[in-house]
Scaffold this motif. Structure first.
Motif, PDB file in Angstrom:
ATOM      1  N   GLU A  96       2.634   5.029  -0.582  1.00 11.86           N
ATOM      2  CA  GLU A  96       1.191   4.888  -0.375  1.00 11.86           C
ATOM      3  C   GLU A  96       0.843   4.748   1.098  1.00 11.86           C
ATOM      4  OE1 GLU A  96      -1.931   4.646  -2.337  1.00 11.86           O
ATOM      5  OE2 GLU A  96      -0.543   6.043  -3.285  1.00 11.86           O
ATOM      6  N   ARG A  97       1.749   4.137   1.882  1.00 14.06           N
ATOM      7  CA  ARG A  97       1.495   3.931   3.307  1.00 14.06           C
ATOM      8  C   ARG A  97       2.662   4.446   4.139  1.00 14.06           C
ATOM      9  NH1 ARG A  97      -2.879   0.522   4.306  1.00 14.06           N
ATOM     10  NH2 ARG A  97      -3.557  -0.720   2.523  1.00 14.06           N
ATOM     11  N   VAL A  98       2.357   4.865   5.371  1.00 16.30           N
ATOM     12  CA  VAL A  98       3.406   5.226   6.326  1.00 16.30           C
ATOM     13  C   VAL A  98       3.395   4.155   7.411  1.00 16.30           C
ATOM     14  CG1 VAL A  98       3.561   7.665   5.816  1.00 16.30           C
ATOM     15  CG2 VAL A  98       1.774   6.909   7.355  1.00 16.30           C
ATOM     16  N   SER A  99       4.191   3.135   7.187  1.00 18.59           N
ATOM     17  CA  SER A  99       4.114   1.925   8.000  1.00 18.59           C
ATOM     18  C   SER A  99       5.333   1.065   7.712  1.00 18.59           C
ATOM     19  CB  SER A  99       2.827   1.157   7.641  1.00 18.59           C
ATOM     20  OG  SER A  99       2.836  -0.151   8.167  1.00 18.59           O
ATOM     21  N   PRO A 100       5.730   0.203   8.653  1.00 20.68           N
ATOM     22  CA  PRO A 100       6.785  -0.762   8.337  1.00 20.68           C
ATOM     23  C   PRO A 100       6.314  -1.876   7.407  1.00 20.68           C
ATOM     24  CG  PRO A 100       5.971  -1.104  10.563  1.00 20.68           C
ATOM     25  CD  PRO A 100       5.333   0.154  10.064  1.00 20.68           C
ATOM     26  N   PHE A 101       5.005  -1.898   7.089  1.00 18.29           N
ATOM     27  CA  PHE A 101       4.437  -2.967   6.269  1.00 18.29           C
ATOM     28  C   PHE A 101       3.866  -2.395   4.972  1.00 18.29           C
ATOM     29  CE2 PHE A 101       3.669  -3.829  10.809  1.00 18.29           C
ATOM     30  CZ  PHE A 101       4.548  -4.887  10.982  1.00 18.29           C
ATOM     31  N   ARG A 102       3.948  -3.156   3.900  1.00 16.83           N
ATOM     32  CA  ARG A 102       3.502  -2.670   2.594  1.00 16.83           C
ATOM     33  C   ARG A 102       1.995  -2.658   2.447  1.00 16.83           C
ATOM     34  NH1 ARG A 102       7.452  -4.157  -2.349  1.00 16.83           N
ATOM     35  NH2 ARG A 102       9.439  -3.693  -1.344  1.00 16.83           N
ATOM     36  N   ARG A 108      -2.530   6.729   2.149  1.00 16.40           N
ATOM     37  CA  ARG A 108      -2.836   8.050   1.618  1.00 16.40           C
ATOM     38  C   ARG A 108      -4.299   8.136   1.167  1.00 16.40           C
ATOM     39  NH1 ARG A 108       2.328  10.175   0.063  1.00 16.40           N
ATOM     40  NH2 ARG A 108       1.190  12.130  -0.104  1.00 16.40           N
ATOM     41  N   VAL A 109      -4.891   9.298   1.394  1.00 16.96           N
ATOM     42  CA  VAL A 109      -6.219   9.560   0.847  1.00 16.96           C
ATOM     43  C   VAL A 109      -6.141  10.598  -0.272  1.00 16.96           C
ATOM     44  CG1 VAL A 109      -7.412   8.909   2.955  1.00 16.96           C
ATOM     45  CG2 VAL A 109      -6.765  11.307   2.604  1.00 16.96           C
ATOM     46  N   ASN A 110      -4.961  11.086  -0.563  1.00 19.54           N
ATOM     47  CA  ASN A 110      -4.749  11.937  -1.735  1.00 19.54           C
ATOM     48  C   ASN A 110      -3.325  11.739  -2.234  1.00 19.54           C
ATOM     49  OD1 ASN A 110      -3.285  13.707   0.192  1.00 19.54           O
ATOM     50  ND2 ASN A 110      -5.324  14.408   0.751  1.00 19.54           N
ATOM     51  N   PRO A 111      -3.104  11.881  -3.535  1.00 14.90           N
ATOM     52  CA  PRO A 111      -1.747  11.690  -4.061  1.00 14.90           C
ATOM     53  C   PRO A 111      -0.855  12.861  -3.702  1.00 14.90           C
ATOM     54  CG  PRO A 111      -3.219  12.403  -5.804  1.00 14.90           C
ATOM     55  CD  PRO A 111      -4.085  12.162  -4.590  1.00 14.90           C
ATOM     56  N   PRO A 112       0.455  12.679  -3.785  1.00 12.55           N
ATOM     57  CA  PRO A 112       1.359  13.802  -3.544  1.00 12.55           C
ATOM     58  C   PRO A 112       1.038  14.970  -4.462  1.00 12.55           C
ATOM     59  CG  PRO A 112       2.580  11.740  -3.619  1.00 12.55           C
ATOM     60  CD  PRO A 112       1.185  11.426  -4.058  1.00 12.55           C
TER      61      PRO A 112
END
Length: 329
Positions: A96-102, A108-112
């Motif tokens: 859901e996120r591209v980050s070291p934190f949850r 994401r603004v759209n699903p895969p």
């Protein structure tokens, strides 16, 4: 001299014993103070929508045989590439996120475009570099058991996170067989790496050339344009490409981003420099990383393609879940 936690190997023309670099290019000079200047600026361009859903959702076939080339855009820089009876995942990010934190960081603004459970059996995963929007450890854990190819040092990051990840790492210039007469070439690009504040350029980054009996595919995860020498050199080394996967987004403001990411006009130059018959855009419309509007990259790309005289349909833009069946010319 700081210690490199990921890689210890011989010096080379792009490794000084601690950090990697592009030969002949000065290392990226943006300082953390520049980052703070940008992030705390009073204006950050148009606001992105909370959701930007794609109209498509792909359920790929189990295999695509022979010279047929089916490329499904999963989102951001993630693709499923099917050809020669092989299934390849490129820079897969299903988190859901591209980050070291949850709970903090770009979401994401759209699903895969393909649900994880709808993926076919994967023969190899290619990871270009260790930025969070390309090297997604939770996704790789879910795909543990698949062979993962990445540049030097990134295998340490993956195995430290999850020993089940079948990570292997190779240097620029490597040519690795993945079966069915398909080979992966590790090639340079104008970028860098980091997972935190103190490990900049301590793992290598790469573009990939996928060599198949029916033509070569050039996958660039992230790159600046620089002087363009690398892209022209790829045309000389590998010959014209059947397909180039080229980033078009995350480029504003240019004073900060030009040394990290190309804009749409530079993406067209890469497409022409490398001599690709077809191009497919990525790195836009899923994660809000920089200051341009969510739909600006494809609009600017269309104008740049027309100005450059690129024939309609030869450099395409897809939404997540849409598929490009690449002609064989």
């Amino acid at each position: 001299m700081p210690r490199n936690p990921y890689y210890a190997g011989p010096l080379s023309d792009h490794f000084d014993g601690t950090r990697f670099f592009v030969p002949g290019e000065r290392p990226k000079t943006n300082r953390f103070s520049d980052f703070l200047k940008w992030r705390f600026a009073s204006r950050h361009g148009p606001k992105w929508p909370v959701t930007f859903p794609s109209p498509a959702r792909d359920k790929p076939p189990a295999r695509v045989e022979g010279a047929d080339l089916r490329v499904s855009f999963i989102g951001h820089a993630s693709f499923l590439l099917q050809t020669q009876g092989l299934n390849l995942l490129l820079d897969p990010v299903f988190s859901e996120r591209v980050s070291p934190f949850r709970s903090v960081g770009p979401k994401r603004v759209n699903p895969p475009g393909i649900a994880l459970e709808d993926l076919p059996e994967i023969d190899a995963i290619l990871v270009t570099h260790n930025h969070y929007d390309h090297l997604d450890l939770p996704t790789l854990s879910q795909l543990a058991g698949c062979r993962v190819l990445s540049p030097l040092g990134n295998e340490t990051i993956m195995r430290t996170h999850d020993a089940r990840i079948r990570a292997e790492a190779h240097d620029w210039g490597a040519r690795i067989s993945i079966g069915n007469e398909v080979f992966i070439h590790f090639e340079p690009c104008y970028h860098w790496s980091a997972r935190g504040l103190s490990d900049r350029r301590m793992a290598l980054w790469a573009a990939f050339v996928i060599e198949t009996p029916a033509g070569k595919i050039y996958h660039i995860g992230d790159t600046a344009y620089g002087r363009g020498e690398i892209f022209r050199a790829m045309r000389v080394k590998h010959g014209p490409f059947r397909l180039a996967l080229v980033p078009i987004g995350a480029y504003e403001p240019r004073w900060f981003m030009r040394e990290h990411h190309v804009d749409p006009e530079e993406a067209v130059r890469i497409f022409q420099d490398c001599g690709a018959a077809y191009g497919l855009a990525h790195h836009w419309g899923t994660f809000h990383l920089t200051d341009e509007a969510i739909d600006e990259p494809p609009k600017r790309l269309a104008v740049a393609l027309e100005r450059a005289g690129v024939a309609p349909g030869h450099f395409q833009v897809k939404r997540p879940g849409e598929v490009f069946k690449v002609p064989l010319e």
